[in-house]
Design an enzyme around this catalytic site. Structure first.
Site: not given
Ligand code: AHR
Length: 506
Positions: A176, A295
């Site tokens: 991320e 995720e």
């Protein structure tokens, strides 16, 4: 089967979206909360094995047949020095862990996790730190893990008691990196450059590895999807997958809207696929980049509790969502979405696996149990491997707060790889009424329903707890039958359904 709303489904054996990659049913374990300490590892637990791993948790993970587990983060990895977690335990440092505001004792590190994963029957998907570190630490870690011997880092692994290489095939280039919360956040240009240079040296150490580059941390990020385009322009020839992350929540307590949110995941995948293919043309490549949805889950229940976590504590409960029956339906819809993109989504990681937003909850020194979301994940992992058929659906629809034309029926169909089997996964999003599913299965002569599993509950907010671990469990009394080339199944209001058919000997 009575006078109910009807949804139609047509399946054709030849119309195949793609074959599921077994890694689609993967999961994720981060150094966060009680995922590692108190989750998979608790040497003082009465059921701990010789390595300190909880046998009860291992058993539940094996039940799920998790093919691959992403590790060690997550946000954690962006501040992690992997060297802290290898070698003699008594020499490992305790660090301030900035991603989650706790202390990390480093009692478990790469080698211990690989040992655990082997016991669980899973491969490891290892993430490298591109927040505070870069190509050098990453290539050293590949050498430490995968090089047979005769070099500094591979010999160090041997000296640490692991003579054989770990042979880790799948690696994430950071985590991320677009997020302001990320340690060492980067712009797309900055990340694209460092990811490219890191990918090069990692593959020079071991050309057999596959790499996942970071996409946006969510569809709602302001830089999506320009981030994907820029990052891929820098890295296209050096990487194999791009990551996607999605967490859904029901903060507004609006079930119809919550159930529709999986449609966002669908849109997200379509846009990322389009962006990958746009860049392929732009860089004149013949290679195809696939997607790693590494995720995904429901996450919102623990938000308030997490604000009260004591700073710098050791393995406090964090992100311990206690999942409801309603959440299991949303997880079911998300699984259906992933299956229906099996042509491009090759890797999926339910985030996470134990205690931290996981299908498994434990009590320190106490029991481990299955959360509600355990079941759709179990069913997809067990029966979702094979050829995913294009589901042609015509379903009545509804409008919700943020979505219009939401089909009551969400469905995916998977034809077993070898045996003559067909499994239909279906969610009825209707909050009030059953839905009659009528599926035309013209080419499935001789197939009969062998099982219709249903997850349903009168109370949308019902949970499984330590005291009542089996409050929400599937039953196999669903009503489904084959009649003249049609499958007719009654999907109870708000239900997750797994209808399994097999060709029976005539
Ligand atoms: O899974 C929990 C966190 O969610 C991860 O650490 C991060 O990657 C994401 O924001």
């Amino acid at each position: 089967m009575g006078d109910y709303k009807k949804a139609r489904l047509v399946l054709d054996k030849e119309y195949i979206i793609g074959t599921t990659d077994k890694r689609l049913f993967g999961a994720f374990i981060e150094h966060l909360g009680r995922a590692i300490y108190g989750g998979i590892y608790e040497p003082a637990h009465p059921l701990a094995d010789e390595d300190g791993f909880r046998r009860d948790v291992l058993e539940l993970v094996r039940e799920l047949r998790v093919p691959v587990v992403r590790y060690p983060g997550g946000n954690f990895v962006s501040g992690y020095n992997w060297e802290d977690g290898v070698g003699p335990r008594e020499q490992r440092p305790v660090r301030l862990e900035l991603a989650w505001g706790v202390r990390e004792p480093n009692t478990v590190g790469t080698n211990e996790f690989v040992t655990w994963a082997r016991k669980a029957g899973a491969e490891v998907m290892l993430a490298v730190n591109l927040g505070t570190r870069g190509p050098d630490a990453a290539r050293n870690l590949v050498e430490y893990c995968n090089h047979p011997g005769g070099s500094y880092w591979s010999d160090l692994r041997k000296a640490h008691g692991y003579p054989e290489p770990h042979e880790i095939k799948l690696w994430c280039l950071g985590n991320e990196m677009d997020g302001p919360w990320q340690i060492g956040r980067k712009t797309a240009e900055e990340y694209g450059r460092i990811a490219c240079e890191t990918a090069k040296v990692m593959k020079w150490v071991d050309p057999s590895i596959e790499l996942v580059v970071c996409g946006s941390s969510g569809r709602g990020m302001p830089t999506f999807p320009a981030w994907e385009a820029t990052v891929l322009e820098h890295t296209y020839e050096h990487v194999d997958y791009i990551s996607l992350h999605t967490y859904l929540g029901n903060q507004e307590n609006d079930t119809r809207n919550f159930l529709a949110k999986s449609l966002e995941m669908d849109e997200f995948i379509r846009t990322v696929v389009a962006t990958c293919d746009y860049v392929r043309e732009k860089v004149r490549s013949k290679k195809q980049i696939n997607l790693s949805f590494d995720e995904w889950n429901v996450w919102y229940h623990s938000n308030e509790a997490d604000k009260k976590v004591e700073r710098w504590s050791l393995a406090p409960p964090q992100l311990e969502d206690a999942y409801t029956f309603e959440d299991a339906l949303v997880v079911g819809c998300m699984l259906i979405t992933l299956l229906n993109h099996a042509d491009r989504v090759k890797i999926g990681c339910l985030a996470q696996l134990v205690n931290v937003i996981g299908p498994i909850l434990t009590e320190n020194l106490g029991p481990a149990w299955r959360q509600t979301i355990f079941y759709p994940y179990l069913h997809a992992s067990r029966y979702g491997r094979g050829r995913v058929l294009q589901p042609v659906i015509s379903s009545p629809c509804y409008d919700a707060k943020d979505y219009t034309d939401v089909p009551y029926l969400a469905a995916a169909a998977v034809a077993g790889e070898e045996r003559e089997e067909l499994t239909i996964f279906a969610v009825n999003r209707d909050t009030d009424q059953p839905l009659l599913l009528e599926a035309r299965l013209a080419q499935f002569a001789g197939y009969q329903v062998v099982e219709h599993l249903v997850l349903e509950h009168e109370d949308l907010k019902a949970r499984n707890t330590k005291e009542e671990p089996d409050n929400v469990v599937p039953h196999n009394k669903g009503e489904a039958r084959m009649e003249e080339g049609f499958l007719r199944a009654l999907l109870p209001k708000l239900s997750w359904n797994v209808i399994r058919l097999k060709k029976l000997p005539s």
